[in-house]
Every structure is written in structure tokens, then in C-alpha cells.
Design an enzyme around this catalytic site. Sequence first.
Site, PDB file in Angstrom:
ATOM      1  N   CYS A   9      -0.347   4.302   2.155  1.00 51.15           N
ATOM      2  CA  CYS A   9      -0.151   3.865   3.723  1.00 51.15           C
ATOM      3  C   CYS A   9       1.119   4.064   4.062  1.00 51.15           C
ATOM      4  CB  CYS A   9      -0.698   2.484   4.210  1.00 51.15           C
ATOM      5  SG  CYS A   9      -2.063   1.698   3.168  1.00 51.15           S
ATOM      6  N   ASP A  10       2.304   3.890   3.035  1.00 45.61           N
ATOM      7  CA  ASP A  10       3.449   3.635   3.457  1.00 45.61           C
ATOM      8  C   ASP A  10       4.488   4.322   2.719  1.00 45.61           C
ATOM      9  OD1 ASP A  10       2.779   1.708   5.526  1.00 45.61           O
ATOM     10  OD2 ASP A  10       2.989   0.020   4.087  1.00 45.61           O
TER      11      ASP A  10
ATOM     12  N   CYS B  91       1.014  -1.170   0.059  1.00 47.30           N
ATOM     13  CA  CYS B  91       0.058   0.107  -0.097  1.00 47.30           C
ATOM     14  C   CYS B  91       0.976   1.192   0.021  1.00 47.30           C
ATOM     15  CB  CYS B  91      -0.979  -0.029   1.332  1.00 47.30           C
ATOM     16  SG  CYS B  91      -1.919   1.598   1.541  1.00 47.30           S
TER      17      CYS B  91
END
Length: 316
Positions: free
Chosen positions: A141-142, A138
Site C-alpha cells: 500500500c505505502d 503494508c
Amino acid sequence: METYDVIIIGGGPAGLTAGMYSSRARMKTLLLEKSAPGGQLSLTDKIENYPGFPGGISGMELVENMKKQAVGFGLEIASGDVREVRESETEKGKDCWEVITTGSQYTALTLIAASGGSARKLDVPGEKELTGRGVSYCATCDGAFFKGKDIVVVGGGDAAVEEALFLTKFGRQVTLVHRRDRLRASKILQERAEANEKLRFTWDSVVTAISGDKKVQSVKLKNLKTHKETDLSCDGVFIFIGFVPVTHYLKELVNLDDKGYIKTDNNMSASRKGVFACGDCRSKLLQQVVNACGEGALASYSAGQYVDELKGVAYK
Ligand code: NAP
């Protein structure tokens, strides 16, 4: 236990649209979602091919709007990871389905499967051990953890290219590793990728191992044409090699295709009466938010007709 008219399994765009249509049609509807509603869409930085939003809209914002709209018509949403679905009968002797989640049990006259998919894994040494320590599925997200770092992205489809482009906002360099000599992704994404100076391509190659002591330090690459193996230093490995459909809870009940997607007719009806499917868990050619929503609407309409037949109130 009260019997719902419809239980929808999965809260991505397909499930939320089905939920909106079913609630608006005054069917008693429950949507079950494992975590927060949104599915893959909520992990997408920006979606620019959903009609009505020139310039695009963030995946999260679109999901929030869909949820608000559906709940506004009366959709109930509960969290629950569906483990099993069983055939049953209501007190009045009508066919129904029992849906068993980790902590609860529900009953409904009809089911709409909208459970999407989960990220396919590379299945190479180091991947599992280093997930969360440099290996990610992701970018939204990261990505921010990799400012000024070297990033490897694996895959050649829309997701890999879109997410690689997003990651160039953070990384020093992003290397896209693809097993062929050209991309599967749509032309507009290819053009942007080719024009991006931070993005470079390693063609005809696969990642055969991910290494690092406590966090990712390198990947082993194998060129499929020359069979030559090389090591590439990097800090992050983002894997976008497609999805595995989440349909395990229906596999004994309805027909799936050879990849595990639910087969339906043109009206979204699966091989068992009273079970419908829509979105990315359904067997089809194109997985897009726009058709997931359309399928959700149709699945809901078909489920409504089935419920009316069952209740003996069909408008004929
Ligand atoms: P995808 O289209 O199935 O592409 C997966 C890519 O990963 C392919 O290039 C495939 O290579 C490669 N791959 C698969 N298994 C591999 C393995 N074991 N090792 C190395 N490479 C592997 O998946 P996706 O990109 O996740 O997209 C899924 C669906 O969502 C598609 O329908 C896509 O159009 C849609 N989507 C749309 C958008 C958008 O419209 N903006 C964004 C994201 C996703 P091969 O090409 O050799 O098979």
C-alpha cells in the site's frame, strides 16, 4: 429473517474457499467481510508458493479469481464488521447462531470463522501518532511513497523479509531490525535478502521509540546484548512482527489457545457444535495460503455434514 445454512466470517483465502465449497454444495451461504475480500493476501505484492502459478501471481489477482469462482457458484458476500455472535433457535426449534454486525443481523445454522488476524503493533512511543505519517504495516500500500528514502523494517519472519525485499525497489536503503542474530524467515528469502545490496541488517536490536515532527524522522534502537541505545535517521518504519488473531466475537463461545487462536479438531470443528474455523485465526503450526484454502474446504465439508444432520437429511 431468513436463516442461512452457513455464515462465513472473513473473506481471505480460507473464507473464500469455504464459500466456494459451501455454495457449490448448494448450501445457502453468506460471507461477511469487514472491508474488501482478500485479507492479508490482497496486501501481498506477489505470492510464489501457491501451487499452479510458476513465477508467482499477485495477491490481489489471486483473491479476485477466488472471489469470482466462489460467487460463480452462488456465494453471497456482504460487508459487515462482526461484533457479536449469539446462540439462538430457528422458528422450527433448531439450534442456530445470530451474527450481529455494525449495521445488520443475520441467522445461520452453522458458522465458519475465517477472520484471520490483524498486524501486531510494536507498542512503542511514537508508533500510534506517526501511523500514516511514515509508520506503516503494508509495503504494497505505502512503499511507493518512499522512493529514494531511508526505510526501517522491523521483524525477522517471512513477512518482514519479503516486504523488506519489496521495499528495496523504492527505498535508497532498507535496514531490517531484528531482535535476534538470525532470521526466522524461510531459507530462500534469507538468501535473497543477503544478496540484496540495498538491504542491511541490524541484529539483536529492537525499536524502542519512533520520533518525528509531523512525519517519521528517526527510530531509537536498543541492542539487546550490549544494551547500547542509538538513533537511526529514517523516513519510513514498516512493522511486520506477526499477527494478532481476530477472534474477539467468539471468545465467550469456543475454546481459544493462549494466544487467542481458535482451537479445532482435525475436521476444523471448534469446541461448540456448529462452529468451525479455518485459516489464520485457527490454532496451528503453519500459516500459508495453501493450507488456509485446504482448511476452508474441510471446514465447509464438516459444516455441510452438520447442517444435513440438523435437517435430518444426512446421507449415512
Ligand atoms: P512471524 O513468522 O510470527 O514472525 C514475526 C517476527 O517478528 C519474528 O521474527 C519475531 O521475532 C518478530 N517479533 C515478534 N514480536 C516482536 C516484537 N514485539 N518486537 C520485535 N520483533 C518482534 O510473523 P510473519 O512474518 O508475519 O508471518 C506470519 C505467518 O505467515 C508465518 O507462518 C509465515 O510463514 C506466513 N507468511 C508466509 C509468507 C510466504 O510463505 N511467502 C509470507 C508472509 C507470511 P522472533 O523470531 O524472535 O520470535
